[in-house]
Design a protein around this motif. Structure first.
Motif, short mmCIF file in Angstrom:
data_model
loop_
_atom_site.label_atom_id
_atom_site.label_comp_id
_atom_site.label_asym_id
_atom_site.label_seq_id
_atom_site.Cartn_x
_atom_site.Cartn_y
_atom_site.Cartn_z
N UNK B 310 0.76 -1.05 0.06
CA UNK B 310 -0.05 -0.01 -0.03
C UNK B 310 0.73 1.34 -0.12
N UNK B 311 2.24 1.07 -0.38
CA UNK B 311 3.08 2.28 -0.55
C UNK B 311 3.53 2.25 -1.86
N UNK B 312 3.72 3.69 -2.56
CA UNK B 312 4.16 3.76 -3.83
C UNK B 312 5.02 4.91 -3.87
N UNK B 313 5.92 4.89 -4.83
CA UNK B 313 6.94 6.13 -5.08
C UNK B 313 6.92 6.52 -6.55
N UNK B 314 6.38 7.57 -7.05
CA UNK B 314 6.47 8.03 -8.22
C UNK B 314 7.49 9.23 -8.50
N UNK B 315 8.46 9.05 -9.46
CA UNK B 315 9.37 10.00 -9.91
C UNK B 315 10.67 9.67 -9.58
N UNK B 316 11.76 10.39 -9.60
CA UNK B 316 13.15 10.39 -9.34
C UNK B 316 14.02 10.50 -10.36
N UNK B 317 13.72 10.89 -11.46
CA UNK B 317 14.57 11.50 -12.61
C UNK B 317 15.44 12.92 -12.11
N UNK B 318 14.85 13.44 -11.15
CA UNK B 318 15.49 14.74 -10.84
C UNK B 318 16.80 14.47 -10.06
N UNK B 319 16.86 12.88 -9.26
CA UNK B 319 17.82 12.59 -8.31
C UNK B 319 18.98 12.26 -9.05
N UNK B 320 20.34 12.48 -8.16
CA UNK B 320 21.39 11.79 -8.69
C UNK B 320 21.29 10.34 -8.45
N UNK B 321 22.54 9.66 -9.23
CA UNK B 321 22.49 8.30 -9.16
C UNK B 321 22.27 7.72 -7.90
N UNK B 322 23.11 8.38 -7.03
CA UNK B 322 23.40 8.08 -5.64
C UNK B 322 21.99 7.92 -4.73
N UNK B 323 21.35 9.27 -5.00
CA UNK B 323 19.99 9.54 -4.40
C UNK B 323 19.16 8.26 -4.74
N UNK B 324 19.14 8.04 -6.08
CA UNK B 324 18.25 7.19 -6.57
C UNK B 324 18.42 5.96 -6.05
N UNK B 325 19.42 5.59 -5.91
CA UNK B 325 19.91 4.06 -5.34
C UNK B 325 19.24 4.16 -3.84
N UNK B 326 19.45 5.21 -3.22
CA UNK B 326 19.09 5.40 -1.76
C UNK B 326 17.40 5.19 -1.83
N UNK B 327 16.96 5.68 -2.53
CA UNK B 327 15.37 5.73 -2.75
C UNK B 327 15.12 4.22 -3.08
N UNK B 328 15.74 3.64 -3.88
CA UNK B 328 15.52 2.28 -4.35
C UNK B 328 15.59 1.29 -3.28
N UNK B 329 16.61 1.80 -2.52
CA UNK B 329 16.92 1.00 -1.31
C UNK B 329 15.68 0.92 0.02
N UNK B 330 15.29 2.29 0.08
CA UNK B 330 14.22 2.66 0.83
C UNK B 330 12.98 1.96 0.65
N UNK B 331 12.79 2.16 -0.76
CA UNK B 331 11.24 1.65 -1.11
C UNK B 331 11.35 -0.18 -1.19
N UNK B 332 12.33 -0.70 -1.93
CA UNK B 332 12.23 -1.88 -2.09
C UNK B 332 12.88 -2.62 -1.13
N UNK B 333 14.17 -2.23 -0.43
CA UNK B 333 14.98 -2.92 0.34
C UNK B 333 14.45 -3.00 1.80
N UNK B 334 14.01 -1.62 2.17
CA UNK B 334 13.46 -1.27 3.54
C UNK B 334 12.01 -1.56 3.98
N UNK B 335 11.12 -0.87 3.06
CA UNK B 335 9.86 -0.74 3.13
C UNK B 335 9.27 -2.03 2.53
#
Ligand code: SF4
Ligand code: FES
Ligand code: FES
Lengths: 204, 845
Positions: B310-335
C-alpha cells in the motif's frame, strides 16, 4: 507590399533559371524594388520564403548593396559625386546647390516625394566631372544651371527617366536549348544541352 | 614551427596544429567547432611554403608537409599589433562597465599582443546600447568586432539564421530582421562564444565580475542528454552556467533551457524547510513549516502503519544516481514495496530501455551512417542531441529516416519522413522493417519502400533514436515498435528519454520489477550481494505509475511519495492523476517547490537540495556516468535527496544505512551489488572528468536477457494490477477509417518551453512557452466550419482545453496536434490512460 500576382509568376520563372533557388535572391530583390521603389519588409519576407532563406539572411544580403533601399525614396534619386575628380571640378558646390535649391538635407527627399539627393563616391565617370546620376542614369559636366534645368524638365515631364528600381533587367527570354543547365551541380548527370550542341557543331 | 619540427594531422588548420604543439596563436573568429572564415585577421603569422615567408591567417591555412611557420617574427608581431589597433578603432573601450571585462579575449589579447596606445583620435561609430535581440540576449553593436562567430553559430550550428550581418564596410552590424527576434533555442551559445562583450544574456548581466566567480564541472540536469557544464557561482549563488566541451556529448553547446534553467534554483519560492498540513481541504489545510525530525517522523509513522503493497513512489529522474539508489533501497529494500516508477506513463518500458543494445551519440553521428528516428522531435526534447544530429547530417553525410507523429526540427534534412497517424505507428514500423529486411512485399514505389531502401543500403549498424512518440498513444506502441526494430540487422538504440536522470533511475531500479543493476526482482538469488545490503525485498511485483494511480484512486494506497514528480502535469491522464492524488491517504512530496500535485494533495513536503547543491553522478541516455558537483548550499535546511532516504531508512530499519554517509560511500555500495555499476569507480570518474564513464550497454535484462528472449519481460510472480497492454496496435484497423466526420485523432508531444514547474520559476524563460495552439493539416480545414486563428475548444470524451486553431502541413491529415503542457491548456486533460487513440473535436468559442 508583398509581390503582386504578376511578379509572383515572374519570380517563379526567375527561380527556374538557377540551379539552386537561393541563387535567385538578388534578381528577386530587384524585382521587389522595381515594384515598390524600395524593399519592404513584406517583400523581403516573401523573397526569403521563395528562395529558402530567413528574412535576416535576405536583409543581410540586400544590405551589402547600396542600391537596395530599405526606406521609400523620391521618384528621382539624385546621386551627386564628390570624389576627387568631381571635387576638383565643383562637385561639392553642385551638391550644395542641389540641396539648397530643392530644400533638402543630403539624403533627404523633397516634400512632394519627387527627389532624393544623395552624395556619391566615384561613379567611374571622372572624365565627365562633375557628374551626377538620376536613377543611376548619368549626367556629366553638370553646372548648377544645368542642374536647375534638369529638375525643371523632370518636374514638367519634359524629360523622363525610368524608375530607379528597374535598373536591373531581370526579364530574359532564353530558348530551352540555350539554357546553361538548371540542375544543381551535384545532381548534374549530363552536360548542359548547349554544350552538347556546341560539341556536336564542332565535330559536325 | 619557430624552428622546431611539429607533427600535424592532414588537413588540420595551422592554428590548431600550433596550439596542439604548445604555441597559442591569438584569434577572435576561429572556433574549433565551426568552419573557419578568416574574418578578424588576428591570427596572422608568417608562413613559407617554398616561396618565401608571407603573412597568412593561420586559421584558414591547412598544414602541409615541410611548411615553415614563424609565429613570433617581427612581421607576425607587427601584423597582430596592427590588427588589434584596427579592431579597437571603433571599439568603445567601456571595459569598466562591460560584463566581459576580466574574461574578454579582446582585452586579454590586446594586453598580450596589442599596442598600448591608440593613434585614432576621430569619432567612433555609435549605436544605441544595447538592443534586445531576443527575450534573453542583448547586443551592443559598438563593442562588436564583426568576428562572425554568433552569426555563424546561428546559421551553421543551430540552423536558425535569425541574426546576420547587415550593411557593408564600416556600416556593418549584426542584427535581426525587423520584428523577428533571435528566438533560437540555442541563443545563449552566442553569448558564450562572443569574444567581446557585445552579446550578453539577461540572467548574468551586471551580476558579477569573472574574478569573483568560482567554477565547478558538472552535468546539465534539465534533460536526459547530460550535457557537460561549468557551474559558476559567487557568494553562494549560482550566477551562470556555461557549456563545457565534451567531445562525446555536447561539444560545448547548450540549449537555453540547460543554460538558463539554473535561475529556478535561485527562486525565492524554493522550499527551504519541510512543511506539514493536517488536511488537504477543509480546516487546517495551510502548510506550516516543520522541523526535519517532525516531518520525517510523520513519513516514517505513515510507512510503519501500513503494509508494503500500500506504499508507492513515483518519480526520481531529478535525483543523482546515488540518491536514486538510496530511494530504491528505501522503497524496495527497507519498506519492501515494488510500486516504484520513475516514469509517469509518458516514457518507454524500462526493460526495453535497459535491454536493447545501446548506441552512443558518437555512434549515431558516425560519418556516413544512417539514423532512424522513431520518437519525438529531438529539437524540442533533447535539443543538444538535435545539434549533434544536425551537424552529422549536414556535414558528415549521415542519413536520417524519421518516423514521427508530426514534422520535426530535422524533417527538412531527413531523407525520408514517415508520419503514421495515431494508432498506426506500430504497423507502419512493422511494414518498414519488413521491407528493409526483405521479408515483406517490396519493389513498389511507396514512401515506406523508399525509406526501407535507405535502411537496406545502410546495412548493419543503423542507429535507432527511440522515444515515446505522441503521448496520446499508449506506451506499448513504443514497445511494439522496438520489438519490430530490433529485427534490423545489428541495429543499436539510443533511447530518447525525456526527463533528467531517467536512465540513472532505471539503472538504479526505480521501476516496477527491477532492482539496481538492470536485474529483475525475481532473479535476485539469496546469495546475491544485494541480499546482504538490503534488509528485505518486495514479496510481489509492483505497479507502474498508471496502476499506482488507479489503486490510489480506489483507496488502495496509503503512502504515495512524489519523488520530484508532478503527476497532475506530467502523467498522461490528468483526471486519473487527480483522483489518484486525492485518493491516496498520505501524499509525501520531495521537491524543490510545492508543485501543483503537492499543492493539491500533499500532507508532507520535504525540501530537497537542487542539482547544483549536492554531489553525485548522472547517467545520460547513452549510459554515460558523469559527475554532478555541489557548488552552493541548499536554501534553508533543504537536504540532499539521498540524505532524506537514508534518514527514513534508519528510522524504519536501524543500521540499514550504516557507513552510507556520503555519495562516494553510496557509489561504492552500488558498485558492489551491481555488476552494471562496477565500472563507476572514483578513479574512473576522476580520470576522465569531462567524458565520464560509459557503462556497457547490456545487462541481465540485456541482449540475452528478459526482453529479447520473450518479447516482454516475463515475471514469475503474478503481476498485481499491472497495466495490461492495449489491444496490439499492430492488429488494429486504421482508426482514421472509423473517424467521425468532424473528429480528429489527437497528437500531443512536448515542447522545449512549457508550463512545467521549473520553467515557471525561471524569469528569463517564463514567457517563452508557446500559447496553446490546435494544429490541423491544411487539407482538413474544409471538414470544420471554423476559421484559422480563432479561439477554439478542443474536446475529447474525457475533457477539453482551449486553444487557437492553426494549420500546419507537418501534421498528418485527420490528426490534430496540441503541445503537451501549454500554459492553461494541459493536453493530459484530453487523454484517458491506456486508450489506443484519442478522438477530439473542435468547437468555436
Ligand atoms: S556580436 Fe560578438 S560574436 Fe557576434 S560578430 Fe560581434 S563580436 Fe563576433
Ligand atoms: S570622381 Fe566623380 S566620377 Fe570619379
Ligand atoms: S582567427 Fe584567423 S582570421 Fe580570425
Amino acid at each position: 507590399m508583398t509581390l503582386s500576382p504578376a511578379n509572383e509568376a515572374l519570380a517563379a520563372e526567375i527561380i527556374g533559371w538557377f540551379p539552386r533557388p537561393r541563387s535567385a535572391l538578388i534578381p528577386l530583390l530587384h524585382l521587389a524594388q522595381a515594384q515598390d521603389g524600395y524593399l519592404t519588409d513584406e517583400a523581403m519576407r516573401r523573397v526569403g520564403e521563395l528562395v529558402g532563406a530567413t528574412p535576416a539572411e535576405v536583409k543581410g544580403t540586400a544590405g551589402f548593396y547600396e542600391m537596395f533601399r530599405f526606406e521609400p525614396v523620391g521618384t528621382y534619386l539624385v546621386n551627386v559625386c564628390t570624389n576627387i575628380s568631381c571635387l576638383l571640378w565643383g562637385g561639392e558646390e553642385l551638391l550644395e546647390h542641389a540641396c539648397e535649391s530643392l530644400d533638402v538635407e543630403v539624403g533627404g527627399t523633397t516634400d512632394d516625394g519627387m527627389f532624393t539627393v544623395e552624395e556619391a563616391e566615384c561613379v567611374a565617370a571622372c572624365t565627365e566631372a562633375p557628374c551626377l546620376q538620376v536613377n543611376y542614369r548619368y549626367r556629366g559636366r553638370v553646372s548648377p544651371a544645368d542642374f536647375d534645368r534638369l529638375i525643371e524638365d523632370l518636374r514638367a515631364g519634359r524629360t523622363s527617366i525610368a524608375g530607379h528600381g528597374v535598373l536591373a533587367q531581370v526579364r530574359q527570354s532564353i530558348p530551352a536549348d540555350r539554357l546553361a543547365g538548371v540542375v544543381p551541380p551535384e545532381q548534374a548527370r549530363e552536360a548542359p544541352v548547349w554544350l552538347a550542341r556546341n560539341e556536336a557543331g564542332a565535330s559536325g | 614551427m619557430d624552428g622546431a619540427a611539429v607533427e600535424a594531422r592532414p588537413g588540420e588548420m595551422l592554428i590548431a596544429a600550433c596550439e596542439r604543439s604548445g604555441t597559442y596563436i591569438p584569434r577572435f573568429c576561429y572556433h574549433s567547432r565551426m568552419s573557419p572564415v578568416g574574418m578578424c585577421r588576428m591570427c596572422l603569422v608568417e608562413v613559407d611554403t617554398g616561396r618565401g615567408f608571407g603573412l597568412q591567417p593561420s586559421c584558414m591555412v591547412p598544414v602541409s608537409e615541410g611548411m615553415k611557420v614563424s609565429t613570433d617574427s617581427e612581421a607576425s608581431k607587427k601584423a597582430q599589433d596592427g590588427v588589434l589597433e584596427f579592431l579597437l578603432i571603433n571599439h568603445p573601450l567601456d571595459c569598466p562597465v562591460c560584463d566581459k571585462g576580466g574574461e574578454c579575449p579582446l582585452q586579454d589579447q590586446t594586453m598580450a599582443y596589442g599596442p598600448g596606445e591608440t593613434r585614432f583620435v576621430e569619432e567612433k561609430r555609435h549605436f544605441p546600447k544595447p538592443i534586445a535581440i531576443s527575450e534573453t540576449v542583448f547586443l551592443d553593436r559598438e563593442r562588436c568586432i564583426l568576428c562572425d562567430r554568433c552569426t555563424r553559430f546561428a546559421d551553421e550550428v543551430a540552423g536558425d539564421a535569425l541574426i546576420h550581418f547587415m550593411g557593408r564596410g564600416n556600416h556593418t552590424e549584426v542584427n535581426t530582421f525587423t520584428d523577428e527576434p533571435f528566438a533560437s533555442y540555442f541563443s545563449g551559445n552566442t553569448v558564450q562564444i562572443c569574444p567581446v562583450g557585445a552579446l550578453t544574456a539577461a540572467p548574468y548581466r551586471f551580476k558579477a565580475r569573472p574574478w569573483d566567480l568560482t567554477e565547478t564541472l558538472s552535468t546539465a540536469w534539465v534533460d536526459s542528454l547530460g550535457s557537460r557544464v561549468a557551474v559558476q557561482a559567487s557568494r553562494n549563488r549560482v550566477l551562470r552556467v556555461l557549456g563545457a566541451d565534451a567531445d562525446a556529448v555536447n561539444w560545448g553547446w547548450l540549449s537555453d533551457k540547460e543554460r538558463f534553467g539554473f535561475e529556478a534554483l535561485n527562486s525565492a519560492e524554493r522550499l527551504s524547510a519541510p512543511m506539514l498540513r493536517d488536511a488537504v481541504d477543509g480546516d487546517n489545510r495551510e502548510f506550516r513549516q516543520a522541523g526535519w525530525g517532525e516531518a520525517l517522523e510523520a513519513v516514517a509513522g505513515a510507512l510503519r502503519a501500513t503494509s508494503p503493497e500500500r506504499v508507492a513512489v513515483l518519480g526520481g529522474a531529478r535525483l543523482t544516481n546515488e540518491a536514486q539508489y538510496m530511494w530504491a533501497k528505501l522503497a524496495k529494500g527497507v519498506v519492501g514495496t515494488d510500486n516504484v516508477d520513475a516514469q509517469l506513463g509518458d516514457g518507454l518500458d524500462p526493460h526495453l530501455v535497459l535491454g536493447l543494445p545501446r548506441a552512443t551519440i558518437e555512434d549515431a553521428c558516425r560519418p556516413g551512417g544512417t539514423v532512424l528516428l522513431v520518437g519525438p522531435d529531438p529539437k524540442e526534447e533533447l535539443p543538444t542531441l538535435y545539434l549533434r544530429l544536425r551537424h552529422a547530417i549536414v556535414n558528415d553525410g549521415v542519413k536520417l529516416v524519421e518516423v514521427t507523429p508530426h514534422a520535426t526540427g530535422l524533417s527538412h534534412l531527413a531523407e525520408h519522413s514517415l508520419r503514421p497517424s495515431p494508432g498506426t505507428t506500430a504497423r507502419l514500423v512493422a511494414e518498414l522493417v519488413d521491407a528493409a529486411t526483405g521479408s515483406g512485399p517490396s519493389g513498389d514505389d511507396s514512401e515506406i519502400e523508399a525509406a526501407a531502401r535507405s535502411l537496406r543500403e545502410a546495412g548493419e549498424g543503423v542507429v535507432v533514436v527511440l522515444g515515446r512518440m505522441s503521448l496520446a498513444e499508449p506506451a506499448d506502441v513504443g514497445d511494439a515498435a522496438a520489438r519490430e526494430l530490433s529485427r534490423l540487422p545489428s541495429a543499436r538504440f539510443l533511447p530518447a528519454l525525456r526527463r533528467g536522470n531517467l536512465m540513472g533511475a532505471l539503472e538504479a531500479g526505480l521501476a516496477p520489477g527491477l532492482v539496481p543493476g538492470r536485474m529483475q526482482l525475481e532473479d535476485v538469488g539469496d546469495g546475491a550481494s544485494l541480499a546482504e545490503s538490503w534488509p528485505r525485498l518486495p514479496d510481489s511485483l509492483g505497479l507502474d505509475a498508471t496502476s499506482v494511480l488507479r489503486a490510489a484512486a480506489r483507496g488502495d494506497i496509503d503512502v504515495l511519495v512524489l519523488l520530484g514528480s508532478d503527476p497532475l502535469n506530467d502523467f498522461v491522464d490528468r483526471d486519473l492523476a487527480y483522483r489518484g492524488l486525492r485518493g491516496a491517504a498520505c501524499v509525501v512530496a520531495v521537491d524543490l517547490f510545492v508543485n501543483d500535485s503537492a499543492s493539491l494533495a500533499a500532507g508532507v513536503v520535504l525540501a530537497a537540495a537542487g542539482p547544483t547543491e549536492c554531489d553525485g553522478t548522472f547517467t545520460n541516455v547513452e549510459g554515460r556516468v558523469s559527475i554532478m558537483s555541489r557548488k552552493v548550499t541548499p536554501p534553508g535546511t533543504a537536504r540532499a535527496d539521498w540524505m532524506i532516504a537514508a534518514d527514513l531508512c534508519e528510522r524504519l530499519e536501524p543500521g540499514s544505512t550504516s557507513g552510507l554517509d556520503s555519495p562516494q560511500a553510496i557509489r561504492a555500495e552500488l558498485a558492489q551489488i551491481s555488476q552494471a555499476h562496477a565500472p563507476i569507480t572514483e578513479d574512473a570518474l576522476t580520470q576522465n572528468p569531462m567524458e565520464g564513464v560509459l557503462l556497457a550497454g547490456t545487462g541481465a535484462t540485456g541482449e540475452a536477457g528478459g526482453w529479447r528472449r520473450s518479447g516482454r519481460p516475463t515475471m514469475g510472480r503474478s503481476p498485481v494490477g499491472r497495466t495490461e497492454p492495449a489491444t496490439g496496435p499492430a492488429g488494429r484497423e486504421d482508426p482514421l477509417e472509423e473517424l467521425p466526420e468532424d473528429g480528429f485523432l489527437l497528437i500531443t508531444t512536448r515542447t522545449m518551453y512549457d508550463d512545467g514547474m521549473m520553467l515557471r520559476h525561471c524569469p528569463s524563460s517564463r514567457g517563452l512557452a508557446p500559447a496553446a495552439t490546435a494544429r490541423i493539416n491544411p487539407a482538413d480545414t474544409d471538414r470544420i466550419d471554423i476559421d484559422v486563428s480563432t479561439a477554439v475548444r478542443v474536446v475529447s470524451d474525457f475533457g477539453h482545453i482551449e486553444a487557437t486553431l492553426a494549420t500546419d502541413s507537418g501534421v498528418p491529415a485527420g490528426s490534430l496536434r496540441v503541445d503537451w503542457l501549454a500554459p492553461g491548456a494541459p493536453a493530459n486533460a484530453l487523454i484517458a490512460a491506456a486508450t489506443d487513440v484519442t478522438v477530439v473535436s473542435v468547437e468555436a468559442r
